[in-house]
Design a protein around this motif. Structure first.
Motif, PDB file in Angstrom:
ATOM      1  N   SER A 170       0.827  -1.211   0.000  1.00 43.94           N
ATOM      2  CA  SER A 170       0.000   0.000   0.000  1.00 43.94           C
ATOM      3  C   SER A 170       0.859   1.259   0.000  1.00 43.94           C
ATOM      4  O   SER A 170       0.624   2.176  -0.794  1.00 43.94           O
ATOM      5  CB  SER A 170      -0.918   0.010   1.233  1.00 43.94           C
ATOM      6  OG  SER A 170      -1.733  -1.128   1.232  1.00 43.94           O
TER       7      SER A 170
ATOM      8  N   SER B 184       2.427   1.867  -3.164  1.00 48.28           N
ATOM      9  CA  SER B 184       1.410   2.298  -4.144  1.00 48.28           C
ATOM     10  C   SER B 184       1.090   3.779  -3.988  1.00 48.28           C
ATOM     11  O   SER B 184       0.899   4.476  -4.988  1.00 48.28           O
ATOM     12  CB  SER B 184       0.121   1.492  -3.982  1.00 48.28           C
ATOM     13  OG  SER B 184       0.371   0.131  -4.005  1.00 48.28           O
TER      14      SER B 184
ATOM     15  N   SER C 161      -3.877   9.764  -4.790  1.00 52.41           N
ATOM     16  CA  SER C 161      -3.015   9.053  -3.856  1.00 52.41           C
ATOM     17  C   SER C 161      -3.467   9.295  -2.414  1.00 52.41           C
ATOM     18  O   SER C 161      -3.507   8.360  -1.597  1.00 52.41           O
ATOM     19  CB  SER C 161      -1.571   9.529  -4.040  1.00 52.41           C
ATOM     20  OG  SER C 161      -0.749   8.939  -3.078  1.00 52.41           O
TER      21      SER C 161
ATOM     22  N   LYS D  38      -6.490  10.070  -1.359  1.00 50.78           N
ATOM     23  CA  LYS D  38      -7.747   9.348  -1.101  1.00 50.78           C
ATOM     24  C   LYS D  38      -7.478   7.856  -0.863  1.00 50.78           C
ATOM     25  O   LYS D  38      -8.032   7.249   0.044  1.00 50.78           O
ATOM     26  CB  LYS D  38      -8.699   9.515  -2.285  1.00 50.78           C
ATOM     27  CG  LYS D  38      -9.312  10.888  -2.412  1.00 50.78           C
ATOM     28  CD  LYS D  38     -10.141  10.931  -3.679  1.00 50.78           C
ATOM     29  CE  LYS D  38     -10.810  12.274  -3.868  1.00 50.78           C
ATOM     30  NZ  LYS D  38     -11.492  12.355  -5.166  1.00 50.78           N
ATOM     31  N   TYR D  39      -6.630   7.303  -1.721  1.00 53.46           N
ATOM     32  CA  TYR D  39      -6.296   5.887  -1.581  1.00 53.46           C
ATOM     33  C   TYR D  39      -5.617   5.637  -0.236  1.00 53.46           C
ATOM     34  O   TYR D  39      -5.888   4.637   0.442  1.00 53.46           O
ATOM     35  CB  TYR D  39      -5.405   5.457  -2.748  1.00 53.46           C
ATOM     36  CG  TYR D  39      -4.972   4.004  -2.698  1.00 53.46           C
ATOM     37  CD1 TYR D  39      -5.899   2.995  -2.453  1.00 53.46           C
ATOM     38  CD2 TYR D  39      -3.654   3.635  -2.919  1.00 53.46           C
ATOM     39  CE1 TYR D  39      -5.514   1.666  -2.416  1.00 53.46           C
ATOM     40  CE2 TYR D  39      -3.259   2.310  -2.875  1.00 53.46           C
ATOM     41  CZ  TYR D  39      -4.191   1.332  -2.626  1.00 53.46           C
ATOM     42  OH  TYR D  39      -3.807   0.019  -2.577  1.00 53.46           O
TER      43      TYR D  39
ATOM     44  N   SER E  66      -7.270   3.158   2.351  1.00 53.94           N
ATOM     45  CA  SER E  66      -6.434   1.971   2.484  1.00 53.94           C
ATOM     46  C   SER E  66      -5.926   1.828   3.923  1.00 53.94           C
ATOM     47  O   SER E  66      -5.899   0.720   4.479  1.00 53.94           O
ATOM     48  CB  SER E  66      -5.256   2.086   1.515  1.00 53.94           C
ATOM     49  OG  SER E  66      -4.406   1.014   1.669  1.00 53.94           O
TER      50      SER E  66
ATOM     51  N   LYS F 174     -10.293  -3.330  -0.154  1.00 56.76           N
ATOM     52  CA  LYS F 174      -8.974  -3.257  -0.782  1.00 56.76           C
ATOM     53  C   LYS F 174      -8.979  -3.901  -2.178  1.00 56.76           C
ATOM     54  O   LYS F 174      -8.163  -3.563  -3.025  1.00 56.76           O
ATOM     55  CB  LYS F 174      -7.929  -3.953   0.087  1.00 56.76           C
ATOM     56  CG  LYS F 174      -7.603  -3.222   1.381  1.00 56.76           C
ATOM     57  CD  LYS F 174      -6.659  -2.061   1.175  1.00 56.76           C
ATOM     58  CE  LYS F 174      -5.267  -2.527   0.810  1.00 56.76           C
ATOM     59  NZ  LYS F 174      -4.366  -1.391   0.555  1.00 56.76           N
TER      60      LYS F 174
ATOM     61  N   TRP G  67     -12.317   4.553  -4.494  1.00 58.89           N
ATOM     62  CA  TRP G  67     -10.888   4.867  -4.613  1.00 58.89           C
ATOM     63  C   TRP G  67     -10.273   4.296  -5.888  1.00 58.89           C
ATOM     64  O   TRP G  67      -9.270   4.807  -6.381  1.00 58.89           O
ATOM     65  CB  TRP G  67     -10.126   4.336  -3.399  1.00 58.89           C
ATOM     66  CG  TRP G  67     -10.126   2.831  -3.289  1.00 58.89           C
ATOM     67  CD1 TRP G  67     -11.030   2.060  -2.616  1.00 58.89           C
ATOM     68  CD2 TRP G  67      -9.207   1.907  -3.894  1.00 58.89           C
ATOM     69  NE1 TRP G  67     -10.736   0.727  -2.758  1.00 58.89           N
ATOM     70  CE2 TRP G  67      -9.614   0.607  -3.540  1.00 58.89           C
ATOM     71  CE3 TRP G  67      -8.078   2.066  -4.698  1.00 58.89           C
ATOM     72  CZ2 TRP G  67      -8.936  -0.527  -3.964  1.00 58.89           C
ATOM     73  CZ3 TRP G  67      -7.404   0.927  -5.127  1.00 58.89           C
ATOM     74  CH2 TRP G  67      -7.827  -0.352  -4.750  1.00 58.89           C
ATOM     75  N   VAL G  68     -10.898   3.234  -6.424  1.00 63.66           N
ATOM     76  CA  VAL G  68     -10.283   2.521  -7.555  1.00 63.66           C
ATOM     77  C   VAL G  68     -10.181   3.424  -8.787  1.00 63.66           C
ATOM     78  O   VAL G  68      -9.117   3.518  -9.416  1.00 63.66           O
ATOM     79  CB  VAL G  68     -11.094   1.251  -7.900  1.00 63.66           C
ATOM     80  CG1 VAL G  68     -10.515   0.559  -9.126  1.00 63.66           C
ATOM     81  CG2 VAL G  68     -11.109   0.296  -6.718  1.00 63.66           C
TER      82      VAL G  68
ATOM     83  N   ALA H 169      -7.459   6.086  -8.105  1.00 65.83           N
ATOM     84  CA  ALA H 169      -6.077   5.582  -8.060  1.00 65.83           C
ATOM     85  C   ALA H 169      -5.644   5.000  -9.405  1.00 65.83           C
ATOM     86  O   ALA H 169      -4.583   5.348  -9.929  1.00 65.83           O
ATOM     87  CB  ALA H 169      -5.951   4.538  -6.958  1.00 65.83           C
TER      88      ALA H 169
ATOM     89  N   SER I 278      -4.309  -5.315  -6.064  1.00 66.15           N
ATOM     90  CA  SER I 278      -5.679  -5.419  -5.549  1.00 66.15           C
ATOM     91  C   SER I 278      -6.114  -6.879  -5.476  1.00 66.15           C
ATOM     92  O   SER I 278      -6.834  -7.284  -4.566  1.00 66.15           O
ATOM     93  CB  SER I 278      -6.652  -4.653  -6.453  1.00 66.15           C
ATOM     94  OG  SER I 278      -6.299  -3.308  -6.487  1.00 66.15           O
TER      95      SER I 278
END
Lengths: 522, 111
Positions: free
Chosen positions: A155, A158, A175, A177-178, A182, A232, A241-242, A245, A261
């Motif tokens: 994570s 990432s 980033s 937000k993820y 996450s 996730k 988030w997907v 990101a 993922s």
């Protein structure tokens, strides 16, 4: 003792060591740095193949760090699994093979895609390899806490990679937000592991599974793990988030993020099948996966069809395709305690879902790479600003057609084989679920027809007048994934017989998972 | 059998499919592939727009935003709902996550 005994840890160690050596290698030459990154991941793929060969010959491989056995015998004679270990069965090896190939292709593609003038390439490659390390560690470990550690490694790497193009504020926002969602998810995973540790004094997944007795603590841990890992993995309605990101990360990173993922998806399956299995309410767990799957499939594809940003569109399709995996494996979990149904269609549904994991890693990786190739030349993701690229980027066009046909489930590509397995086996469980899956496939095809028309067809427009094909390393990267899509489509029996089928059986066999680590004695 | 898979209700063999595809393609080509082609001339493919000049190439193609306009119009209520869910605000992402967590827990306890 052969050095191949250490193949399990070498899968992780090679990219880990190179990731820290990158700043030094960069001092020699950028080509040395890039080559080391590619070779380390190619080495990981090789090691995974060695481990797979061992598993086919003698069953799951258990690798204990610094000792022969995971157990520490006490003076009383009582043995306790305290040592860190990797447990690699067919399912773990399947995931590691898929992930390591995707990461290797991502690095090959990055060679030309990420330009020296953008700066920070040493950090880019270091983080890329660390992301691969986290992903592979999650897939190979047999220890719940190490799963969390590797989850965090993947994570954190990432976060940095998504924000790599920091001149674009949207990348930094994506980033951020993820990072928030996450991290909250990871905290819940840690809390759940803490609950289980408090209950069983152990972190070894097989040990916990063997001694599992259902109480309120286990129920809380189960829900925390299930929902956090589903988030996730990008399951609807925790998928927001997907698109951020995946949409803003560099294309090579996005292609690998798909596999990262999927490592969380693997964790979800491992927890539900191997740790809790039928001791927990497998009908509830199975139906939860099915509901997540249905929502992901339908909402993912309907959101995709209206996008005009090519990467956001593909990101929503990634959510939609994750739904197929959840559906297939969810049906298997729902009938896990019914041997007749499991044999009749449950295992086929699981095999289809698992087969789809690798297919998705390849064709979605390929599609993200084609989107990256378009961005490399046009510097835009906006489909409204594209047109006529088929005249200029012939390889990219062919690769896009292969990826689009595969994701839409057109024969004879790989997506068709796994989707057909899901349709026909899930139909026996509940015909309505199959109908939804087929409708989603039609919408997927419609969505990619739109992309093909907008980006590749039509007359040459002013913006694409000077466009030409992308550099060789990008063409090679896309080519590897395209070839895999074709081969897996033409020889699905080989994949099912040696990879997906055994992985499904391993996943469904909780007793086998436990006994391969702690035998029948504890 | 590297090409054959059991699908739960039947089977799939891509090599058979490819062989069938090739046979049908040959059959179709043998009937329709030997037609005499017209001679190419730029005037024949020039668009005729009721006497108006041909529009700029950039404006000629139907743009991505306009494709499936009818579908999105027909589903506008559904898309309004989806738009409200996809705010892009991080707080909402966390709320969705927590809501799913709570609902799942209640469902699990009562199941």
């Amino acid at each position: 003792m052969s050095w191949t005994e250490h193949a399990p840890i070498l899968i992780i160690a090679a990219p880990l060591l190179v990731s820290f050596a990158i700043p030094l290698l960069e001092k020699i030459d950028y080509r040395v740095r890039n080559a080391a990154a590619v070779l380390s991941l190619a080495f990981s793929v090789w090691m995974v193949l060695i481990v797979l060969h061992k598993i086919w010959g003698s069953g799951p491989v258990v690798y204990v760090f610094g000792a022969k056995s995971a157990f520490l015998p006490l003076p009383s004679g009582f043995k306790f699994p305290v040592r860190i270990m990797l447990e690699i069965d067919n399912m773990s090896a399947f995931m590691a093979l898929s992930g390591s190939i995707a990461a290797m292709v991502g690095v090959i593609y990055s060679w030309a895609f990420v330009r020296e003038e953008e700066g920070g390439l040493g950090k880019y490659y270091s983080l890329f390899l660390l992301m691969a390390v986290g992903m592979l560690g999650m897939e190979l470990t047999g220890d719940a806490f190490n799963f969390f550690v590797f989850l965090e490694i993947a994570s954190i790497a990432s976060f940095g990679l998504i924000a790599y193009r920091r001149e674009d504020p949207a990348s930094i926002e994506a980033s951020f937000k993820y990072m928030i969602v996450s991290t909250i998810g990871a905290i819940f995973v840690l809390v759940a592991i803490g609950f289980l540790y408090g209950r069983y004094d152990a972190l070894n997944m097989a040990y916990i599974a063997k001694h599992m007795r259902i109480g309120i603590v286990e129920r809380i841990a189960f829900v925390l793990l299930m929902v956090s890992l589903a988030m996730k993995a990008g399951a609807v309605p925790m998928h927001m988030w997907v698109s951020d990101a995946y949409g803003r990360a560099p294309a090579a990173v996005t292609a690998t993020l798909v596999s990262v993922s999927q490592a969380s998806l693997y964790g979800l399956f491992r927890v539900m099948f191997s740790m809790f299995g039928v001791t927990m309410n497998n009908h509830f767990g199975g139906w939860m996966l099915i509901i997540f799957g249905l929502l992901s499939m339908f909402i993912g594809v309907t959101m995709a069809i209206v996008q005009k940003d090519i990467k956001r569109l593909m990101a929503y399709h990634a959510i939609s395709q994750t739904g197929y995996m959840l559906l297939g494996v969810g049906v298997g979990l729902a009938v896990l305690d019914n041997p007749v149904a499991l044999r009749s269609y449950g295992l086929a549904a699981m095999t289809g879902g698992i087969f789809h994991i690798m297919n998705h890693a390849m064709y979605k990786g390929l599609l993200f790479l084609t989107a990256g190739a378009i961005f490399y030349r046009l510097r835009t993701f906006n489909l409204n600003e594209m047109g006529g690229l088929a005249r200029k980027m012939k390889y990219t066009t062919i690769y896009f057609i292969i990826g689009a046909a595969a994701i839409a489930g057109l024969p004879p590509f790989n997506g068709f084989a796994s989707k057909l397995m899901i349709y026909e086996s899930v139909y026996k469980f509940n015909p309505l679920l199959s109908v939804v899956a087929m409708v989603v496939s039609i919408l997927t095809l419609a969505s990619f027809v739109k992309v093909f028309h907008s980006a590749f067809l039509g007359p040459e427009i002013s913006k694409t007048r000077d466009v030409r094909e992308v550099p060789k390393s990008m063409v090679i990267g896309m080519g590897i994934m395209a070839v895999i899509c074709i081969l897996f489509g033409l020889f699905p029996g080989m994949v099912v017989k040696y990879l997906a089928g055994p992985a499904a059986v391993s996943l469904a066999n909780q007793t086998g998972y436990i006994s391969s680590v702690i035998g029948g004695g504890m | 059998m590297w090409t054959y898979i059991f699908t739960g209700s039947g089977f799939w063999n891509p090599i058979w499919w490819l062989a069938s595809f090739v046979i049908v393609a040959i059959f179709v080509y043998s009937f329709f592939g030997s037609e005499v082609k017209a001679k190419y001339s730029p005037d024949k493919v020039k668009p005729f727009l009721s006497g108006w000049d041909e529009v700029n190439k950039d404006a000629m193609q139907v743009k991505a935003s306009n494709i499936y306009w009818g579908f999105t119009k027909a589903m506008s209520g559904y898309y309004r709902f989806l738009d409200r869910c996809h705010t892009g605000i991080i707080n909402d992402y966390v709320v969705w996550f927590m809501a799913v967590m709570v609902i799942t827990f209640i469902a699990f306890i009562t199941a």
